[in-house]
Design a protein around this motif. Structure first.
Motif, PDB file in Angstrom:
ATOM      1  N   UNK A  34      31.194 -58.441  24.532  1.00 43.22           N
ATOM      2  CA  UNK A  34      31.129 -59.869  24.216  1.00 43.22           C
ATOM      3  C   UNK A  34      30.678 -60.045  22.771  1.00 43.22           C
ATOM      4  N   UNK A  35      30.842 -61.253  22.253  1.00 47.53           N
ATOM      5  CA  UNK A  35      30.331 -61.596  20.922  1.00 47.53           C
ATOM      6  C   UNK A  35      29.014 -62.322  21.103  1.00 47.53           C
ATOM      7  N   UNK A  36      27.967 -61.763  20.543  1.00 48.20           N
ATOM      8  CA  UNK A  36      26.655 -62.409  20.566  1.00 48.20           C
ATOM      9  C   UNK A  36      26.311 -62.829  19.144  1.00 48.20           C
ATOM     10  N   UNK A  37      25.957 -64.087  18.984  1.00 43.97           N
ATOM     11  CA  UNK A  37      25.572 -64.593  17.674  1.00 43.97           C
ATOM     12  C   UNK A  37      24.069 -64.479  17.475  1.00 43.97           C
ATOM     13  N   UNK A  84      26.959 -54.478   6.339  1.00 44.49           N
ATOM     14  CA  UNK A  84      25.878 -55.190   5.663  1.00 44.49           C
ATOM     15  C   UNK A  84      26.424 -56.357   4.849  1.00 44.49           C
ATOM     16  N   UNK A  85      25.510 -57.186   4.326  1.00 46.62           N
ATOM     17  CA  UNK A  85      25.941 -58.324   3.502  1.00 46.62           C
ATOM     18  C   UNK A  85      26.611 -57.846   2.225  1.00 46.62           C
ATOM     19  N   UNK A  86      26.074 -56.790   1.640  1.00 49.23           N
ATOM     20  CA  UNK A  86      26.680 -56.231   0.437  1.00 49.23           C
ATOM     21  C   UNK A  86      27.757 -55.229   0.821  1.00 49.23           C
ATOM     22  N   UNK A  87      28.936 -55.359   0.231  1.00 52.55           N
ATOM     23  CA  UNK A  87      30.044 -54.468   0.573  1.00 52.55           C
ATOM     24  C   UNK A  87      29.695 -53.022   0.220  1.00 52.55           C
ATOM     25  N   UNK A 152      31.633 -48.642  19.606  1.00 50.66           N
ATOM     26  CA  UNK A 152      31.452 -49.406  20.840  1.00 50.66           C
ATOM     27  C   UNK A 152      30.639 -50.671  20.574  1.00 50.66           C
ATOM     28  N   UNK A 153      29.760 -50.582  19.581  1.00 48.49           N
ATOM     29  CA  UNK A 153      28.943 -51.727  19.159  1.00 48.49           C
ATOM     30  C   UNK A 153      29.131 -51.930  17.671  1.00 48.49           C
ATOM     31  N   UNK A 154      29.496 -53.139  17.263  1.00 46.63           N
ATOM     32  CA  UNK A 154      29.682 -53.466  15.848  1.00 46.63           C
ATOM     33  C   UNK A 154      28.681 -54.545  15.465  1.00 46.63           C
ATOM     34  N   UNK A 155      27.835 -54.232  14.493  1.00 46.31           N
ATOM     35  CA  UNK A 155      26.787 -55.142  14.025  1.00 46.31           C
ATOM     36  C   UNK A 155      27.187 -55.650  12.652  1.00 46.31           C
ATOM     37  N   UNK A 156      27.272 -56.980  12.508  1.00 46.18           N
ATOM     38  CA  UNK A 156      27.755 -57.570  11.257  1.00 46.18           C
ATOM     39  C   UNK A 156      26.732 -58.561  10.720  1.00 46.18           C
ATOM     40  N   UNK A 179      36.495 -58.077  20.959  1.00 45.73           N
ATOM     41  CA  UNK A 179      35.666 -58.237  22.151  1.00 45.73           C
ATOM     42  C   UNK A 179      36.515 -58.164  23.414  1.00 45.73           C
ATOM     43  N   UNK A 180      37.702 -58.758  23.355  1.00 42.59           N
ATOM     44  CA  UNK A 180      38.609 -58.720  24.504  1.00 42.59           C
ATOM     45  C   UNK A 180      39.033 -57.287  24.820  1.00 42.59           C
ATOM     46  N   UNK A 181      39.058 -56.432  23.796  1.00 37.63           N
ATOM     47  CA  UNK A 181      39.442 -55.033  23.983  1.00 37.63           C
ATOM     48  C   UNK A 181      38.262 -54.156  24.387  1.00 37.63           C
ATOM     49  N   UNK A 182      37.046 -54.753  24.470  1.00 35.24           N
ATOM     50  CA  UNK A 182      35.897 -54.013  24.967  1.00 35.24           C
ATOM     51  C   UNK A 182      34.795 -53.727  23.972  1.00 35.24           C
ATOM     52  N   UNK A 183      34.992 -54.065  22.696  1.00 41.55           N
ATOM     53  CA  UNK A 183      33.948 -53.843  21.697  1.00 41.55           C
ATOM     54  C   UNK A 183      32.869 -54.912  21.832  1.00 41.55           C
ATOM     55  N   UNK A 184      31.616 -54.505  21.693  1.00 38.80           N
ATOM     56  CA  UNK A 184      30.499 -55.446  21.662  1.00 38.80           C
ATOM     57  C   UNK A 184      30.207 -55.787  20.212  1.00 38.80           C
ATOM     58  N   UNK A 185      30.100 -57.079  19.913  1.00 42.68           N
ATOM     59  CA  UNK A 185      29.822 -57.505  18.537  1.00 42.68           C
ATOM     60  C   UNK A 185      28.531 -58.320  18.493  1.00 42.68           C
ATOM     61  N   UNK A 186      27.686 -57.988  17.534  1.00 42.24           N
ATOM     62  CA  UNK A 186      26.505 -58.787  17.224  1.00 42.24           C
ATOM     63  C   UNK A 186      26.697 -59.301  15.812  1.00 42.24           C
ATOM     64  N   UNK A 187      26.838 -60.615  15.673  1.00 44.38           N
ATOM     65  CA  UNK A 187      27.206 -61.223  14.390  1.00 44.38           C
ATOM     66  C   UNK A 187      26.117 -62.186  13.957  1.00 44.38           C
ATOM     67  N   UNK A 188      25.520 -61.931  12.798  1.00 46.19           N
ATOM     68  CA  UNK A 188      24.478 -62.839  12.316  1.00 46.19           C
ATOM     69  C   UNK A 188      25.082 -63.914  11.426  1.00 46.19           C
ATOM     70  N   UNK A 189      24.430 -65.062  11.414  1.00 45.45           N
ATOM     71  CA  UNK A 189      24.870 -66.166  10.567  1.00 45.45           C
ATOM     72  C   UNK A 189      23.743 -67.178  10.464  1.00 45.45           C
ATOM     73  N   UNK A 190      23.727 -67.927   9.365  1.00 48.95           N
ATOM     74  CA  UNK A 190      22.822 -69.081   9.288  1.00 48.95           C
ATOM     75  C   UNK A 190      23.635 -70.370   9.335  1.00 48.95           C
TER      76      UNK A 190
END
Length: 249
Positions: A34-37, A84-87, A152-156, A179-190
């Protein structure tokens, strides 16, 4: 079909630096696939939490389990991607060379690099040097470098900062497909408007977890369909509660 195990589990998680407590006793679970914000104002502890999750931030107290293993375990290196924020790419290399270089660290083949480049929409620019790309394209090279290992887990960490609305929309569509294909995403944002793209939300402020809830629950609890306004309502309620406890003590 049995439910997937949790991708992230935190219990009593605390992080301090130079006697300043950055994360203050966090307890939460992030579901797999799932995508968790991870949402909150600047300085709320989002980046510190993500660094702890990918294993580059020492914990002061508590437990943090990633994909069933302690955060920072050597066996997680090929299962967790971090943008990370910086490429983090080499400007003097082509898009393809960058992705193949990072892929080689994980035993990825040339076909995996091509797939990652296509996933972020950079196929027409694969032979261009990263330095010659636009800002939005440049940031997507970092994402391709993370995707090449099929984590399996992608942190952005705030991946949409500086992107125009069209690119932001395209990126969220790609996240949804992953996410639909099974990857877990943790995405930060303000940016609170991005909360609507997530299945679940972790709301941070001053290193504390104010709530874990869905976008719909945020709107209901904050009494507004405007998610930014709803978040502000929750913040004010938390502040009022803290003031009442201080007076009582």
């Amino acid at each position: 079909m049995p439910p997937l195990p949790a991708a992230i589990e935190a219990t009593g998680l605390r992080v301090s630096r130079s006697r300043t407590e950055i994360l203050r006793g966090l307890d939460f679970t992030v579901d797999s696939g799932r995508i968790t914000g991870l949402l909150g104002p600047s300085g709320s502890g989002k980046t510190t939490l993500m660094r702890a999750i990918v294993g580059v931030q020492r914990l002061t107290q508590g437990h943090l389990t990633i994909l069933g293993r302690p955060a920072g375990s050597a066996t997680l290196r090929h299962d967790v991607g971090y943008v990370t924020q910086g490429a983090s790419v080499y400007a003097d290399l082509t898009v393809e060379a960058n992705v193949r270089y990072f892929g080689a660290m994980h035993g990825a083949a040339a076909a995996d690099a091509a797939e990652a480049i296509a996933a972020v929409g950079l196929e027409p620019f694969a032979r261009q040097k990263a330095a010659d790309l636009s800002g939005g394209q440049f940031s997507r090279v970092s994402l391709a470098c993370a995707l090449v290992a099929h984590p399996k887990l992608l942190v952005l960490d705030e991946p949409t900062v500086g992107l125009d609305p069209v690119l932001r929309a395209e990126l969220w569509e790609r996240f949804a497909a992953m996410a639909a294909a099974g990857t877990t995403l943790l995405v930060s944002s303000h940016v609170m408007e991005e909360a609507s793209h997530c299945s679940s939300l972790l709301l941070l402020r001053d290193g504390q977890l104010l709530a874990q809830l869905s976008p719909g629950e945020l709107a209901e609890r904050g009494r507004s369909s405007d998610l930014e306004r709803a978040f502000l309502t929750i913040i004010r309620a938390a502040d009022d509660g803290q003031e009442e406890r201080q007076v009582a003590s």
